[in-house]
Design a protein around this motif. Structure first.
Motif, mmCIF file in Angstrom:
data_model
loop_
_atom_site.group_PDB
_atom_site.id
_atom_site.type_symbol
_atom_site.label_atom_id
_atom_site.label_comp_id
_atom_site.label_asym_id
_atom_site.label_seq_id
_atom_site.Cartn_x
_atom_site.Cartn_y
_atom_site.Cartn_z
ATOM 1 N N ARG A 50 43.805 -23.290 68.204
ATOM 2 C CA ARG A 50 43.293 -22.376 67.170
ATOM 3 C C ARG A 50 43.599 -22.924 65.774
ATOM 4 O O ARG A 50 42.734 -22.914 64.891
ATOM 5 N N GLU A 51 44.816 -23.399 65.581
ATOM 6 C CA GLU A 51 45.192 -23.961 64.282
ATOM 7 C C GLU A 51 44.355 -25.196 63.964
ATOM 8 O O GLU A 51 43.923 -25.395 62.823
ATOM 9 N N GLY A 52 44.132 -26.027 64.983
ATOM 10 C CA GLY A 52 43.325 -27.232 64.790
ATOM 11 C C GLY A 52 41.904 -26.909 64.382
ATOM 12 O O GLY A 52 41.330 -27.548 63.492
ATOM 13 N N LEU A 53 41.328 -25.889 65.007
ATOM 14 C CA LEU A 53 39.953 -25.490 64.700
ATOM 15 C C LEU A 53 39.850 -24.948 63.274
ATOM 16 O O LEU A 53 38.841 -25.180 62.588
ATOM 17 N N ILE A 54 40.877 -24.243 62.827
ATOM 18 C CA ILE A 54 40.883 -23.726 61.461
ATOM 19 C C ILE A 54 40.933 -24.872 60.455
ATOM 20 O O ILE A 54 40.210 -24.875 59.443
#
Length: 206
Positions: A50-54
């Motif tokens: 999720r952090e990577g996608l953000i």
């Protein structure tokens, strides 16, 4: 502290893998990016994904659609073509004007070193590396101005166009043309002719 560092390292690894898969076309435009599937693929937790996608959404490589989750961005984006690219062109030309007649041998060496790595990437047809060294070449142009606001604006813009770089490369039948274009820019810098240098730089940013 080590736990925080480990999390950051895992996030950075996932970001690099996702970015590579998007730019290389492994993950197609507009395809869904499901956290559960990606977590299994990269062997990490969903929070890391999720952090990577953000992070990648800030670069313009992913976007969130209501009720559809995160998806791979479409690179043929009117906002990028008609707003971001022209702004980037304006920023780089402005930066170059500030110091052009002060370009020295150290500056030239920095661009030459970058070009050597770009040439290798072009010969190997490594698009991920070509993106890196293409961006680095232009980063050197902007950062040489030493104007904080200009550099900050450029960094914000360049995050939005990494995908555009990859899309733009497909027009070249020979990736070495990318190297030749940038070598020509440096050659013009060496002449000391500002307006000619601006013209060739402007034509490269599209």
């Amino acid at each position: 502290m080590s736990t925080i560092n480990d999390k950051m390292t895992k996030t950075n690894i996932v970001v690099e893998k996702l970015r590579s898969d998007i730019l290389s076309g492994v993950l197609k435009e507009n395809s869904p990016l499901r956290e559960t599937i990606l977590a299994k693929r990269y062997n990490v937790g969903r929070a890391i994904v999720r952090e990577g996608l953000i992070i990648l959404s800030n670069e313009g490589l992913t976007y969130s659609k209501h009720n559809f989750g995160m998806r791979v961005s479409k690179f043929s984006n009117d906002a990028i073509d008609n707003l971001v690219i022209p702004l980037r062109r304006t920023v780089e030309i402005f930066a170059l004007r500030q110091y052009f007649h002060e370009i020295n041998s150290e500056d030239i060496r920095s661009w030459e070193n970058c070009l050597k790595k770009m040439e290798k990437a072009c010969l190997e047809k490594s698009f991920i590396d070509i993106v890196e060294w293409d961006i680095e070449f232009h980063r050197l142009i902007v950062e040489r101005s030493n104007i904080v606001d200009v550099i900050s604006i450029w960094n914000l813009l360049i995050f939005r166009v990494k995908g555009h770089f990859m899309r733009n490369y497909h027009k070249y039948s020979d990736t070495m043309e990318i190297y030749y274009e940038h070598d020509a820019i440096l050659s013009m810098f060496r002449t000391g002719k500002l307006e000619s240098a601006i013209q060739i730089l402007e034509s490269n940013i599209e």
